[in-house]
Design a protein around this motif. Structure first.
Motif, short mmCIF file in Angstrom:
data_model
loop_
_atom_site.label_atom_id
_atom_site.label_comp_id
_atom_site.label_asym_id
_atom_site.label_seq_id
_atom_site.Cartn_x
_atom_site.Cartn_y
_atom_site.Cartn_z
N ARG A 191 0.84 -1.21 0.00
CA ARG A 191 0.00 0.00 0.00
C ARG A 191 0.87 1.26 0.00
O ARG A 191 0.61 2.22 -0.74
CB ARG A 191 -0.91 -0.01 1.22
CG ARG A 191 -1.78 1.20 1.34
CD ARG A 191 -2.71 1.06 2.55
NE ARG A 191 -3.06 2.39 2.98
CZ ARG A 191 -2.78 2.94 4.14
NH1 ARG A 191 -2.16 2.25 5.05
NH2 ARG A 191 -3.13 4.16 4.42
N ASP A 192 1.92 1.26 0.82
CA ASP A 192 2.82 2.40 0.88
C ASP A 192 3.50 2.64 -0.47
O ASP A 192 3.64 3.78 -0.92
CB ASP A 192 3.88 2.19 1.95
CG ASP A 192 3.30 2.21 3.35
OD1 ASP A 192 2.19 2.75 3.54
OD2 ASP A 192 3.96 1.67 4.27
N ARG A 193 3.93 1.55 -1.13
CA ARG A 193 4.59 1.68 -2.44
C ARG A 193 3.62 2.24 -3.48
O ARG A 193 3.98 3.10 -4.28
CB ARG A 193 5.14 0.34 -2.90
CG ARG A 193 6.44 -0.05 -2.23
CD ARG A 193 7.10 -1.24 -2.93
NE ARG A 193 6.23 -2.40 -3.05
CZ ARG A 193 6.13 -3.38 -2.14
NH1 ARG A 193 6.88 -3.34 -1.06
NH2 ARG A 193 5.32 -4.39 -2.32
N LEU A 194 2.38 1.74 -3.47
CA LEU A 194 1.39 2.22 -4.44
C LEU A 194 1.09 3.70 -4.23
O LEU A 194 1.01 4.48 -5.19
CB LEU A 194 0.10 1.41 -4.34
CG LEU A 194 0.17 -0.04 -4.84
CD1 LEU A 194 -1.13 -0.78 -4.53
CD2 LEU A 194 0.42 -0.05 -6.34
N LEU A 195 0.92 4.11 -3.00
CA LEU A 195 0.66 5.52 -2.72
C LEU A 195 1.84 6.40 -3.14
O LEU A 195 1.66 7.48 -3.68
CB LEU A 195 0.34 5.72 -1.24
CG LEU A 195 -1.00 5.17 -0.76
CD1 LEU A 195 -1.11 5.27 0.75
CD2 LEU A 195 -2.15 5.90 -1.43
N GLU A 196 3.04 5.90 -2.91
CA GLU A 196 4.24 6.64 -3.29
C GLU A 196 4.32 6.78 -4.81
O GLU A 196 4.65 7.85 -5.33
CB GLU A 196 5.48 5.93 -2.75
CG GLU A 196 6.77 6.69 -3.02
CD GLU A 196 7.96 5.94 -2.45
OE1 GLU A 196 8.72 5.39 -3.26
OE2 GLU A 196 8.10 5.93 -1.21
N GLN A 197 4.00 5.70 -5.56
CA GLN A 197 4.04 5.74 -7.02
C GLN A 197 3.00 6.72 -7.58
O GLN A 197 3.21 7.34 -8.61
CB GLN A 197 3.79 4.35 -7.60
CG GLN A 197 4.95 3.41 -7.39
CD GLN A 197 4.61 1.98 -7.80
OE1 GLN A 197 3.48 1.68 -8.19
NE2 GLN A 197 5.60 1.09 -7.72
N MET A 198 1.88 6.87 -6.87
CA MET A 198 0.84 7.79 -7.32
C MET A 198 1.12 9.23 -6.90
O MET A 198 0.38 10.15 -7.22
CB MET A 198 -0.53 7.36 -6.79
CG MET A 198 -1.03 6.07 -7.42
SD MET A 198 -2.73 5.68 -6.98
CE MET A 198 -2.56 5.13 -5.31
N GLY A 199 2.20 9.43 -6.13
CA GLY A 199 2.55 10.77 -5.70
C GLY A 199 1.73 11.28 -4.53
O GLY A 199 1.64 12.48 -4.31
#
Length: 136
Positions: free
Chosen positions: A4-12
């Motif tokens: 979840r953290d990685r996905l949020l980071e990728q979405m900015g």
């Protein structure tokens, strides 16, 4: 890092960390009454009726009702700057923004150590304008 953290980071999307969860539970701050003349900061349970504390309050020329006790968690909820004198019992707590502060060991150590009592008295006497110690 979780998925979840990685996905949020990728979405900015910026994630925020809650520094003071007590505020979310409705605790907006510790209210210090205007009549308070001393804030005792300690994580131990104090009996304000103990003879040692009564003697210290008498030497400071303050009543027991004019004393507020807070622990280290509540300390972060007190608005700064702290204009009321603070007495820190123990070494692990350091209040920020306190104009008048003195420290001593925890009460069990203070009650048995003459040198600790003497050091506390010197600190109290240094701020005599706050407590009228010269009138005693």
């Amino acid at each position: 890092m979780t998925r979840r953290d990685r996905l949020l980071e990728q979405m900015g999307i910026t994630q925020w960390m809650v520094r003071n969860p007590a505020v979310l539970r409705g605790e907006r701050g510790v209210r210090i009454p205007a009549s308070t003349k001393l804030i005792i900061i300690t994580d131990e349970n104090l009996d304000l009726n103990s003879q040692l504390l009564k003697d210290i309050f008498l030497s400071m020329n303050i009543a027991q009702d004019d004393v507020v006790c807070v622990n280290s968690e509540q300390l972060g909820l007190i608005p700064t700057p702290i204009i009321t004198p603070c007495w820190v019992l123990g070494d692990e707590i350091q209040p920020e923004g306190s104009k008048v502060m003195f420290t001593s060991p925890v009460l069990s150590e203070l009650s048995t150590s003459y040198s600790a009592k003497r050091a506390l008295w010197k600190q109290i006497y240094q701020y005599d304008e706050n407590f009228n110690t010269k009138a005693i």
